[in-house]
Design an enzyme around this catalytic site. Sequence first.
Site, PDB file in Angstrom:
ATOM      1  N   ARG A  79       0.813  -1.205   0.000  1.00  0.00           N
ATOM      2  CA  ARG A  79       0.000   0.000   0.000  1.00  0.00           C
ATOM      3  C   ARG A  79       0.855   1.268   0.000  1.00  0.00           C
ATOM      4  O   ARG A  79       1.766   1.414  -0.792  1.00  0.00           O
ATOM      5  CB  ARG A  79      -0.990  -0.049   1.158  1.00  0.00           C
ATOM      6  CG  ARG A  79      -2.085  -1.117   0.969  1.00  0.00           C
ATOM      7  CD  ARG A  79      -3.126  -1.053   2.054  1.00  0.00           C
ATOM      8  NE  ARG A  79      -4.304  -1.838   1.705  1.00  0.00           N
ATOM      9  CZ  ARG A  79      -5.337  -2.015   2.519  1.00  0.00           C
ATOM     10  NH1 ARG A  79      -5.328  -1.457   3.726  1.00  0.00           N
ATOM     11  NH2 ARG A  79      -6.379  -2.734   2.144  1.00  0.00           N
ATOM     12  N   SER A  80       0.595   2.198   0.929  1.00  0.00           N
ATOM     13  CA  SER A  80       1.274   3.503   0.855  1.00  0.00           C
ATOM     14  C   SER A  80       2.747   3.465   1.222  1.00  0.00           C
ATOM     15  O   SER A  80       3.432   4.479   1.058  1.00  0.00           O
ATOM     16  CB  SER A  80       0.555   4.529   1.733  1.00  0.00           C
ATOM     17  OG  SER A  80      -0.618   4.977   1.112  1.00  0.00           O
ATOM     18  N   ALA A  81       3.239   2.343   1.708  1.00  0.00           N
ATOM     19  CA  ALA A  81       4.697   2.237   1.853  1.00  0.00           C
ATOM     20  C   ALA A  81       5.378   2.393   0.500  1.00  0.00           C
ATOM     21  O   ALA A  81       6.572   2.706   0.426  1.00  0.00           O
ATOM     22  CB  ALA A  81       5.070   0.910   2.504  1.00  0.00           C
TER      23      ALA A  81
END
Length: 398
Positions: A79-81
């Site tokens: 995801r946003s990593a």
Amino acid sequence: MEENDVAIDGTVAEGFVAEGFEPVRDAFVRNFAELGEQGAAVTVYRDGRPVVDLWGGTKDVDAGVQGAPWESGTAQVVRSATKGVAAAVLLLLHQRGDLDLDAPVGSYWPEFKAHGKERTLVRHLLSHRAGVPALDRPLTPAQAADPDVAPDAVAAQAPMWEPGTDHGYHAHTYSWLTGELVRRVTGRSIGEWVAEEISRPLGLDLWIGLPEGEAGRVGRIGRISAPAAPGGLRVRPRRNVAEAYADPESLTQRAFGVIDPAPDENDPAYRAAVLPASNGIATAPSLARFYASLIGEVEGGGRLFTPETVALARTEESAGADRVLVVNTRFGLGYMLHGGASPLLGPGSFGHPGRGGALGFADPESGIAFGYVTNGMNKGVTADPRAQGLVRAVRGLV
């Protein structure tokens, strides 16, 4: 420091910890016993060498105890990593002299200048100050994956505030802001750039746009219901935060709802798309090795960032009340900085969480780089209790 192979309870966790890092192993096992972990991995580098590499549980979140086990090479959507990887591309282009952080975005992407965005600078994209965290008309999953349609929609969007004057998390639009800028500067997609300039030289299992041949290594993700963490890590959100997430008209919901309906993250088509805000796929060792390479030489590889670029990554650009997340956040150029919304190792740490679990970061002062990936998604956006338990264990050792 000698590394010793260890196996914990056979089916719970496998891997190794270096002498002295046993508390990280203990915290990892506790995540399964107490916090509902189904399948996960954590890797820690120190001074360019791995000192922790653990994995356990099942590859697929919904497989149950009889499912295929998580293996050392199992990869997962982070995801946003992914945003931390995307940020590295822009900072490396700047480091090479190909991108000016203080130039208007429109000097590289002329269509972006519409509706008062003429003075939006490249650094505003990285620090969530561009003013376009949402779109007036959401995109379908197919439109979001289209390399022409989605950037055009962002370029045509009027900003929600004057660019550069405030900040708010660009949860999804970060994909097309960074991706299109890289395409205009290099002629390559950001996924191609990462594959050729970062993953291949460093030997990383890390992709933005999953190749078809790697699909079998990636586990299924899904929502888990985790019990409250010990030590008070999980706290009831303040009313204004809860209201923002519940209100379909709030900027919070509009930013997270840019793609409507929400894409199926287990769909091969979604995983093959190039969405540098949200659909990167990595193993924990590769996420940790990536961050290790930002702050120093890595064993069997090289270094990505110069000290000057590390300083850019972790120098505060945005701080205070976040218009989207409705809590105080801190950002450098593309990276979340240590703070209440995203506790990392210490004041000098920089990195990025993924909504619901994943976390990657580097701490130059201690030489620590950290990567955690999971198939079980919690409700929270940042400060996942499983990741935080692991971070606290590392913090107690350095």
